[in-house]
Write an enzyme that holds these catalytic residues in place. Structure first.
Site, short mmCIF file in Angstrom:
data_model
loop_
_atom_site.label_atom_id
_atom_site.label_comp_id
_atom_site.label_asym_id
_atom_site.label_seq_id
_atom_site.Cartn_x
_atom_site.Cartn_y
_atom_site.Cartn_z
N GLU A 46 0.84 -1.21 0.00
CA GLU A 46 0.00 0.00 0.00
C GLU A 46 0.87 1.24 0.00
O GLU A 46 2.02 1.22 0.42
CB GLU A 46 -0.96 0.00 1.20
N ARG A 71 1.08 -2.72 12.01
CA ARG A 71 0.26 -3.57 11.13
C ARG A 71 -0.23 -2.83 9.89
O ARG A 71 -1.36 -3.03 9.42
CB ARG A 71 -0.91 -4.20 11.90
N CYS A 76 7.56 -1.46 -2.41
CA CYS A 76 8.65 -2.42 -2.61
C CYS A 76 9.84 -2.21 -1.71
O CYS A 76 10.38 -3.17 -1.14
CB CYS A 76 9.08 -2.46 -4.07
N HIS A 115 12.36 -0.39 -9.05
CA HIS A 115 11.82 -1.46 -8.23
C HIS A 115 12.95 -2.20 -7.51
O HIS A 115 13.99 -2.47 -8.11
CB HIS A 115 11.01 -2.44 -9.08
N ASP A 130 11.25 -11.67 -3.89
CA ASP A 130 10.61 -10.36 -4.03
C ASP A 130 9.22 -10.42 -3.40
O ASP A 130 8.32 -11.07 -3.94
CB ASP A 130 10.53 -9.97 -5.50
#
Length: 278
Positions: A46, A71, A76, A115, A130
């Site tokens: 998110e 939490r 990435c 990324h 990943d």
């Protein structure tokens, strides 16, 4: 982050992802597979902090506090830096790299390397690892071998030779019967300073997909959940894919909390940010 800093709270991390094995499992391929399956099912992808104009901090303490203690989820850099810290603490040999995202792009495009991905060396060989690629996140490490169809708990993947660059690879996923490019990468080592630079760019550049859009995703047994702005998608390996458009901020909150498993940040700006989504 210092690779020799072992300040990661393994007990809290294992509780967060639901790992029921030994307190300090051996650095084996079986351990890597077990953790890789659990992590993306428990910790969602998110970008709420970016959407709210908050800085995304990549130091180990901040990542652990956000993704484990609070939490929340992350994108990435946060996911793979957390996972790298866990693996290094357990004694794995981990190397860090960067990929060019091809998913959703024209075949002729050559985007920047934005990324983060990992390679992990175990007795059986080297494996692409990943846990932070949104709705197409891997749920198992992949052997670093080209032309080999590899079946994971969430679909089939393969690595192709990128061609034109030494030690270059393209990760592809089998989607609706067709091999679709996910990202390409090479073995040029990346350092934490590289990720800090890329993180700042993707979280602040006005044209970045993360700045004005809501992206969230999570895996579940046999399922993938994804949210792009108001469009919620659920893919079931037996029942196929379903999509629906979400309405107001309350509807978005329910999906973020329930299907995607995010403990939402306490922010007066959240509802306003959700209401602005296209």
């Amino acid at each position: 982050m210092n690779a020799h800093d072992t300040s990661i709270d393994l007990i809290a991390y294992f509780e967060r992802i639901g790992f029921g094995g030994p307190a300090r499992p051996a650095p084996t391929l079986d351990t890597l597979r077990a953790l890789h399956l659990l992590h993306p099912q428990a910790i969602p992808f998110e970008n709420l902090d970016v959407l709210l104009g908050r800085p995304v901090r990549l130091d180990r303490e901040s990542i652990q506090r956000k993704l484990v203690t609070s939490r929340r989820g992350g994108y990435c850099y946060e996911h793979n830096l957390l996972f790298r810290s866990v693996l290094e603490t357990l004694g794995f040999r981990v190397r860090s790299f960067a990929g060019r995202v091809l998913w959703g792009r024209e075949a002729s495009e050559m985007p920047a390397r934005m990324h983060m991905l990992l390679l992990v060396d175990v007795d059986e060989g080297t494996f692409l690892t990943d846990v932070g690629f949104g709705g197409m996140t891997l749920s198992a490490p992949l052997a670093l071998q080209t032309g080999l169809e590899q079946i994971t708990p969430h679909g089939a993947f393969r690595l192709d030779d990128a061609g034109g660059e030494p030690h270059g690879y393209i990760l592809k996923a089998l989607v609706n019967g067709a091999w679709t490019s996910v990202y390409r990468f090479d073995l040029d080592p990346q350092y934490d300073a590289d990720y800090e630079m890329a993180n700042h760019f993707v979280s602040t550049w006005p044209q970045s997909i993360f700045v004005h859009n809501l992206l969230a995703a999570r895996l579940a047994p046999g399922k993938r959940y994804g949210l792009f702005n108001r469009r919620f998608s659920a893919h079931d390996e037996h029942e196929g894919s379903a999509h629906r458009e979400l309405g107001d901020a309350a509807d978005l909150r329910r999906v973020l909390e329930n299907e995607l498993g995010i403990r939402l940040p306490d922010s007066a700006d959240l509802d306003a940010a959700l209401a602005r989504l296209p």
